[in-house]
Motif scaffolding. Structure first.
Motif, PDB file in Angstrom:
ATOM      1  N   MET A 438       0.848  -1.185   0.000  1.00  0.00           N
ATOM      2  CA  MET A 438       0.000   0.000   0.000  1.00  0.00           C
ATOM      3  C   MET A 438       0.883   1.233   0.000  1.00  0.00           C
ATOM      4  SD  MET A 438      -3.395  -0.389   2.380  1.00  0.00           S
ATOM      5  CE  MET A 438      -2.450  -0.489   3.884  1.00  0.00           C
ATOM      6  N   VAL A 439       0.449   2.261  -0.738  1.00  0.00           N
ATOM      7  CA  VAL A 439       1.175   3.522  -0.770  1.00  0.00           C
ATOM      8  C   VAL A 439       0.254   4.622  -0.245  1.00  0.00           C
ATOM      9  CG1 VAL A 439       0.503   4.086  -3.139  1.00  0.00           C
ATOM     10  CG2 VAL A 439       2.584   5.075  -2.165  1.00  0.00           C
ATOM     11  N   GLY A 454       3.474   9.379   0.159  1.00  0.00           N
ATOM     12  CA  GLY A 454       4.420   8.746  -0.731  1.00  0.00           C
ATOM     13  C   GLY A 454       5.127   7.558  -0.128  1.00  0.00           C
ATOM     14  N   PHE A 455       4.923   7.260   1.169  1.00  0.00           N
ATOM     15  CA  PHE A 455       5.598   6.119   1.770  1.00  0.00           C
ATOM     16  C   PHE A 455       4.760   4.853   1.597  1.00  0.00           C
ATOM     17  CE2 PHE A 455       2.859   7.311   5.258  1.00  0.00           C
ATOM     18  CZ  PHE A 455       2.968   8.683   5.286  1.00  0.00           C
ATOM     19  N   GLU A 456       5.421   3.719   1.686  1.00  0.00           N
ATOM     20  CA  GLU A 456       4.834   2.446   1.307  1.00  0.00           C
ATOM     21  C   GLU A 456       4.881   1.470   2.475  1.00  0.00           C
ATOM     22  OE1 GLU A 456       5.700  -1.135  -1.930  1.00  0.00           O
ATOM     23  OE2 GLU A 456       7.078   0.554  -1.703  1.00  0.00           O
ATOM     24  N   MET A 457       3.874   0.571   2.536  1.00  0.00           N
ATOM     25  CA  MET A 457       3.849  -0.522   3.488  1.00  0.00           C
ATOM     26  C   MET A 457       3.642  -1.823   2.716  1.00  0.00           C
ATOM     27  SD  MET A 457       1.588   0.935   6.676  1.00  0.00           S
ATOM     28  CE  MET A 457       0.095   0.878   5.701  1.00  0.00           C
ATOM     29  N   ALA A 458       4.373  -2.863   3.115  1.00  0.00           N
ATOM     30  CA  ALA A 458       4.303  -4.138   2.417  1.00  0.00           C
ATOM     31  C   ALA A 458       3.479  -5.141   3.207  1.00  0.00           C
ATOM     32  CB  ALA A 458       5.705  -4.686   2.172  1.00  0.00           C
ATOM     33  N   ARG A 459       2.836  -6.064   2.478  1.00  0.00           N
ATOM     34  CA  ARG A 459       2.048  -7.107   3.118  1.00  0.00           C
ATOM     35  C   ARG A 459       2.926  -8.020   3.967  1.00  0.00           C
ATOM     36  NH1 ARG A 459      -2.947  -9.444   2.170  1.00  0.00           N
ATOM     37  NH2 ARG A 459      -3.267  -8.086   0.366  1.00  0.00           N
ATOM     38  N   THR A 460       4.191  -8.176   3.573  1.00  0.00           N
ATOM     39  CA  THR A 460       5.073  -9.060   4.325  1.00  0.00           C
ATOM     40  C   THR A 460       5.284  -8.590   5.747  1.00  0.00           C
ATOM     41  OG1 THR A 460       6.969  -7.825   3.434  1.00  0.00           O
ATOM     42  CG2 THR A 460       6.284  -9.830   2.263  1.00  0.00           C
ATOM     43  N   THR A 486      -3.575  -4.269  14.242  1.00  0.00           N
ATOM     44  CA  THR A 486      -2.976  -2.946  13.992  1.00  0.00           C
ATOM     45  C   THR A 486      -1.683  -2.711  14.756  1.00  0.00           C
ATOM     46  OG1 THR A 486      -4.348  -2.006  15.763  1.00  0.00           O
ATOM     47  CG2 THR A 486      -5.240  -1.945  13.537  1.00  0.00           C
ATOM     48  N   THR A 487      -1.157  -3.726  15.438  1.00  0.00           N
ATOM     49  CA  THR A 487       0.017  -3.507  16.291  1.00  0.00           C
ATOM     50  C   THR A 487       1.202  -2.986  15.491  1.00  0.00           C
ATOM     51  OG1 THR A 487      -0.695  -5.222  17.827  1.00  0.00           O
ATOM     52  CG2 THR A 487       1.629  -4.611  17.862  1.00  0.00           C
ATOM     53  N   ARG A 488       1.530  -3.659  14.395  1.00  0.00           N
ATOM     54  CA  ARG A 488       2.704  -3.232  13.621  1.00  0.00           C
ATOM     55  C   ARG A 488       2.468  -1.917  12.894  1.00  0.00           C
ATOM     56  NH1 ARG A 488       5.856  -8.447  10.993  1.00  0.00           N
ATOM     57  NH2 ARG A 488       6.253  -9.514  12.969  1.00  0.00           N
ATOM     58  N   PHE A 489       1.237  -1.664  12.449  1.00  0.00           N
ATOM     59  CA  PHE A 489       0.946  -0.370  11.840  1.00  0.00           C
ATOM     60  C   PHE A 489       1.156   0.762  12.844  1.00  0.00           C
ATOM     61  CE2 PHE A 489      -2.006   3.077  10.890  1.00  0.00           C
ATOM     62  CZ  PHE A 489      -1.650   3.391   9.585  1.00  0.00           C
ATOM     63  N   GLU A 490       0.731   0.526  14.087  1.00  0.00           N
ATOM     64  CA  GLU A 490       0.942   1.542  15.129  1.00  0.00           C
ATOM     65  C   GLU A 490       2.424   1.788  15.361  1.00  0.00           C
ATOM     66  OE1 GLU A 490       1.878   3.001  19.094  1.00  0.00           O
ATOM     67  OE2 GLU A 490       2.198   0.953  18.371  1.00  0.00           O
ATOM     68  N   ARG A 491       3.224   0.711  15.364  1.00  0.00           N
ATOM     69  CA  ARG A 491       4.648   0.865  15.621  1.00  0.00           C
ATOM     70  C   ARG A 491       5.345   1.616  14.484  1.00  0.00           C
ATOM     71  NH1 ARG A 491       6.349  -4.463  16.053  1.00  0.00           N
ATOM     72  NH2 ARG A 491       5.509  -4.466  18.161  1.00  0.00           N
ATOM     73  N   LEU A 492       4.900   1.377  13.250  1.00  0.00           N
ATOM     74  CA  LEU A 492       5.584   1.958  12.107  1.00  0.00           C
ATOM     75  C   LEU A 492       5.163   3.391  11.828  1.00  0.00           C
ATOM     76  CD1 LEU A 492       5.539  -1.056   9.611  1.00  0.00           C
ATOM     77  CD2 LEU A 492       7.477  -0.192  10.901  1.00  0.00           C
ATOM     78  N   THR A 493       3.894   3.744  12.011  1.00  0.00           N
ATOM     79  CA  THR A 493       3.406   5.054  11.578  1.00  0.00           C
ATOM     80  C   THR A 493       2.799   5.909  12.680  1.00  0.00           C
ATOM     81  OG1 THR A 493       1.233   4.164  11.004  1.00  0.00           O
ATOM     82  CG2 THR A 493       2.923   4.121   9.288  1.00  0.00           C
ATOM     83  N   MET A 494       2.150   5.280  13.682  1.00  0.00           N
ATOM     84  CA  MET A 494       1.418   6.065  14.676  1.00  0.00           C
ATOM     85  C   MET A 494       2.260   6.431  15.879  1.00  0.00           C
ATOM     86  SD  MET A 494      -2.200   3.968  14.622  1.00  0.00           S
ATOM     87  CE  MET A 494      -2.924   5.010  15.894  1.00  0.00           C
ATOM     88  N   LEU A 670      14.419  -0.842  -2.587  1.00  0.00           N
ATOM     89  CA  LEU A 670      13.070  -1.149  -2.110  1.00  0.00           C
ATOM     90  C   LEU A 670      13.029  -2.490  -1.394  1.00  0.00           C
ATOM     91  CD1 LEU A 670      10.988   0.068  -5.188  1.00  0.00           C
ATOM     92  CD2 LEU A 670      11.176   1.172  -2.961  1.00  0.00           C
ATOM     93  N   LYS A 671      13.731  -3.494  -1.940  1.00  0.00           N
ATOM     94  CA  LYS A 671      13.746  -4.798  -1.276  1.00  0.00           C
ATOM     95  C   LYS A 671      14.444  -4.717   0.074  1.00  0.00           C
ATOM     96  CE  LYS A 671      13.697  -7.573  -5.536  1.00  0.00           C
ATOM     97  NZ  LYS A 671      14.447  -8.553  -6.349  1.00  0.00           N
ATOM     98  N   MET A 672      15.590  -4.018   0.113  1.00  0.00           N
ATOM     99  CA  MET A 672      16.317  -3.896   1.388  1.00  0.00           C
ATOM    100  C   MET A 672      15.477  -3.158   2.425  1.00  0.00           C
ATOM    101  SD  MET A 672      20.189  -3.025   0.149  1.00  0.00           S
ATOM    102  CE  MET A 672      21.077  -4.101  -0.985  1.00  0.00           C
ATOM    103  N   ARG A 673      14.761  -2.115   1.981  1.00  0.00           N
ATOM    104  CA  ARG A 673      13.950  -1.371   2.946  1.00  0.00           C
ATOM    105  C   ARG A 673      12.868  -2.262   3.545  1.00  0.00           C
ATOM    106  NH1 ARG A 673      10.269   3.589   1.037  1.00  0.00           N
ATOM    107  NH2 ARG A 673       9.167   1.840   0.076  1.00  0.00           N
ATOM    108  N   GLU A 674      12.190  -3.051   2.715  1.00  0.00           N
ATOM    109  CA  GLU A 674      11.164  -3.947   3.241  1.00  0.00           C
ATOM    110  C   GLU A 674      11.766  -4.951   4.214  1.00  0.00           C
ATOM    111  OE1 GLU A 674       8.832  -5.796   0.295  1.00  0.00           O
ATOM    112  OE2 GLU A 674       8.197  -3.947  -0.686  1.00  0.00           O
ATOM    113  N   ILE A 675      12.944  -5.490   3.861  1.00  0.00           N
ATOM    114  CA  ILE A 675      13.593  -6.461   4.745  1.00  0.00           C
ATOM    115  C   ILE A 675      13.964  -5.807   6.073  1.00  0.00           C
ATOM    116  CG2 ILE A 675      15.674  -7.854   5.042  1.00  0.00           C
ATOM    117  CD1 ILE A 675      15.554  -8.412   2.013  1.00  0.00           C
ATOM    118  N   PHE A 676      14.569  -4.628   6.017  1.00  0.00           N
ATOM    119  CA  PHE A 676      14.973  -3.939   7.247  1.00  0.00           C
ATOM    120  C   PHE A 676      13.765  -3.619   8.113  1.00  0.00           C
ATOM    121  CE2 PHE A 676      18.962  -1.996   5.044  1.00  0.00           C
ATOM    122  CZ  PHE A 676      19.545  -3.251   5.048  1.00  0.00           C
TER     123      PHE A 676
END
Length: 772
Positions: A438-439, A454-460, A486-494, A670-676
């Motif tokens: 999702m973007v 403009g930032f992205e979130m991956a299903r993985t 929503t736990t990981r969404f909160e950690r990443l964005t909220m 992009l792949k490294m960012r998702e992995i990190f």
């Protein structure tokens, strides 16, 4: 004449009289009765208060005495009982870790307890260690007595609060022997805590007293642990205490020497900095001097004294035994407590009850006439205001220019969502890559009045969150941090914004759920759901236009890709020797490469405590390094170099132009960012990395003697590093305008504004979000 037109003036007069009695006479009578009742209670209260002022004053002073004694006891307690705790820890510790136990205990106590100044540890063989506050704030000094070449030296090491050593020095100890010091000698023959006389530390202007305790270790050595406590801090605390309105307190010892209180520094200066001469000054503190005289004759307890025509109450109280015969003296004018006593709780409750009863009667008589009308009026006004807000919001969205143009950001949509729902932030998300990511089309922060996206979130990394949205039902959670969806969404964005509640409204399209509207900390009401559905419909139309635009551009991208595929670009010679410096150094000699793509990743140190956390972090770093190697090999990068906190990935190091280098580096980023992001989120760590990319000419080659290493120089490398260092948020990929110009048809970007590069001037930077 009809009967309904006949007016009876008598009936009208009776109604007027009743209205006057109800609205004027009755409230007036009730008010007069309330005033009379208050006056009677006030007179009675004054008489009883006058008789009980003296008794109540003594009780209050006794309560204040107990409170201050307890506070002073708590102040002194760490210096006395801390010796018992520390000695017990060191007593049974192995000899090789005694210093670690001592410094660990002392460092923690100095950080947590401000009145403690330093700690000593010495044994019967003359060994000595010290930890103290340094002159610089947030820095601690560790001192150890060492012997070299037959001479003794003090080794000084300075550490900050993060446990990092700042500097270290040595100085001549000049024959220092801790066994000759008072704090060591006065423990002889006793196993109890002993105190020294107050003394001055000239370097810090601190008056301190030292408490020390002798004990024997399991190894058979006799040791003395000592703690220095600041009398300056104690004086500051006593100076802030107010007994009554204008009273104060001080501490003296049984001989009348001034220990702590107001103007400690002035008292010390007047005594020539000699603690033995700091006696209680009768000219400066006449009331305290009278209280001390009563104590010497009658002992502890409250006393009445008179000075300059004013009556005072003084109290002398003995502090606990571990404070070395200290006496707490308090003094306050008797009048301070008299005014307080007149406002006793019993009389206040009577006044409150009477006023409350009659106020309720008056309020009931008046409110009954207009209650229903006012309630209906408020409800109508509230509904009207809500309708106006929603209508205005819909109008603002409808008149927004190019509302359904996917190349224009939906600023009005997110702004009106926050305005109507009261949310802290509103975001619009769109699914990419058949739901694999999702973007964020736009995010509006109402508090800061700023847009981002403009930032992205991956299903993985957010699988449960994606699944919850794809169910197609709107839902909300009070605390996103504890809900498994929503736990990981909160950690990443909220978490960065500090929001807790989250409301999600999916956006439905012809092929299912195509995105979602997300509101953080909203004030949702049931009647607002239709407004969210309306805004979701507008977003669905934008997504449909976005899909049509992508379908139009797909043919162009495919044609461009076929043209690139037809180019005869030789594979880099070092693809099979990735991250092997000896082989990579022999690729070629120094040369200029016309189209080099450089990715720089910078990391910051995460905060870890303890050996287990350090081992877990090392395992995580090793796993990330292995993942980077795999991605680099998949994307056929030329080399990956690690330098401290930086990782440099490069492609296109060929003498002929390599038009695929920048695409491979972008895909690798992009792949490294998702992995990190996924690995750090799984380890419950915040993102601690930023990325930067540039594309252009560079020069490099093998340098040094055998085995040679490959190195790359040029402005392309410098700008990539500048992009990584200047990234606004952790986990983002910031690129230069050259990269944006080459990849804008294949990837999603967001403008980041201008930046300044030395020797190059101003340029524009962009954030790489995802592939189109």
């Amino acid at each position: 004449m009809a009967s309904e037109e006949i007016i009876d003036p008598t009936v009208q007069h009776d109604a007027s009289v009743r209205r006057v009695l109800l609205h004027l006479v009755l409230p007036f009578v009730v008010t007069v009765m309330a005033v009379l009742a208050i006056a009677l209670v006030g007179i009675n209260s004054y008489r009883t208060t006058k008789e009980g002022v003296s008794t109540l004053t003594h009780q209050l002073m006794g309560a204040v005495q107990q409170y201050i004694v307890q506070q002073v006891t708590d102040y002194i307690l760490p210096a006395a009982t801390g010796n018992l705790i520390a000695s017990g820890m060191i007593e049974h510790a192995p000899a090789q870790v005694e210093d670690k136990v001592f410094y660990s205990y002392g460092s923690t106590m100095l950080r947590k307890i401000p009145q403690l100044q330093s700690f000593y540890l010495a044994d019967d063989e003359g060994h000595f260690m010290l930890i103290a506050r340094a002159a610089q704030k947030g820095v601690q000094e560790h001192v150890r007595l060492i012997e070299k070449d037959g001479h003794t030296y003090f080794h000084h090491a300075f550490w900050d609060d993060n446990g990092q050593k700042i500097s270290e020095t040595e100085e001549d100890a000049k024959g220092y022997d801790p066994r000759t010091r008072d704090w060591y000698k006065n423990t002889a023959g006793t196993d109890k805590v002993t105190w020294t006389k107050p003394h001055l530390f000239p370097t810090t202007s601190q008056f301190v007293m030292t408490s020390s305790l002798r004990f024997k270790t399991d190894a058979g050595h006799t040791m003395v642990f000592a703690t220095n406590i600041s009398l300056n801090e104690l004086s500051s605390y006593l100076d802030q205490i107010k007994v009554g309105k204008t009273g104060s307190a001080m501490i003296v010892d049984s001989r009348g020497l001034f220990i702590a209180g107001k103007n400690l520094t002035q008292q010390a200066k007047a005594a020539g900095w000699d603690p033995d001469k700091m006696v209680l000054d009768r000219n400066a503190y006449p009331v305290f001097a009278l209280g001390y005289d009563h104590y010497r004759v009658r002992g502890v307890g409250p006393r009445h004294v008179t000075w300059d025509g004013t009556d005072y109450i003084t109290i002398a109280a003995a502090l606990p035994h571990y404070s070395d015969s200290w006496i707490l003296l308090m003094a306050a004018p008797e009048s301070d407590f008299g005014s307080f006593a007149r406002q006793s709780s019993h009389q206040s409750l009577q006044f409150l009850a009477i006023i409350t009863v009659f106020s309720l009667v008056l309020a009931g008589l008046l409110v009954r006439q207009v209650r229903r009308t006012e309630s209906s009026t408020r409800l109508l006004v509230k509904q009207k205001e809500q309708i106006q807000r929603e209508s205005s919001a819909v109008q603002q969205v409808a008149v927004a220019p190019r509302l359904f143009d996917p190349t224009v950001e939906p600023l009005s949509l997110t702004e009106q969502l926050t305005l109507v729902t009261g949310a802290r932030r509103a975001t619009l998300w769109r699914f990419l890559h058949d739901g694999a990511a999702m973007v964020c089309e736009d995010a509006y922060d109402q508090t800061q009045n700023t847009h981002s996206g403009g930032f992205e979130m991956a299903r993985t990394e957010l699988g449960p969150f994606f699944s919850a949205i794809e169910e197609g039902n709107a839902f909300s959670v009070e605390n996103a941090a504890v809900d498994p969806r929503t736990t990981r969404f909160e950690r990443l964005t909220m978490r960065e914004l500090g929001t807790k509640a989250l409301a999600i409204c999916p956006v439905h399209g012809p092929h299912g759920v195509e995105g979602a509207i997300m509101l953080e900390d909203p004030h949702l009401q049931p009647h607002l759901l239709y407004f969210l559905d309306l805004m979701a419909g507008v977003a669905a139309l934008r997504f449909a236009a976005q899909a049509q635009l992508l379908n139009t551009q797909t043919g162009k991208i495919v044609d461009a890709g076929q043209q690139v595929a037809t180019l005869d670009v030789p594979a880099p010679k070092s693809d099979n020797m990735l991250m092997k410096a000896p082989e990579a150094s022999a690729v070629n000699s120094a040369s200029i490469y016309p189209s080099v793509a450089v990715l720089v990743i910078t990391f910051s140190d995460p905060v870890v405590e303890g050996e287990k956390e350090t081992e877990a972090l090392i395992e995580l770093i090793n796993q990330l390094a292995a993942d980077v190697q795999s991605v680099a090999q998949e994307e056929k990068l030329f080399a990956v170099e690690v330098a401290g906190h930086r990782m440099i990935c490069m492609a296109g190091c060929l003498p002929t132009p390599d038009v695929t280098a920048i695409v491979r580096v972008a895909d690798a980023a992009l792949k490294m960012r998702e992995i990190f992001m996924a690995s750090l989120a799984a380890a419950d760590l915040e993102p601690v990395f930023t990325m930067g990319i540039d594309y252009g000419p560079a020069f490099g080659g093998a340098v040094g003697n055998e085995p040679k290493v490959f190195n790359l120089w040029g402005q392309t490398v410098s700008l990539a590093e500048l992009m990584a260092q200047g990234a606004a948020d952790p986990g983002t990929i910031q690129v230069t305008e050259r990269v944006y110009g080459v990849l804008r048809d294949r990837y999603l970007f967001r403008s980041r504004g201008s930046f300044f590069a030395p020797h190059l001037g101003l340029g524009r930077a962009y954030t790489l979000a995802a592939r189109r």
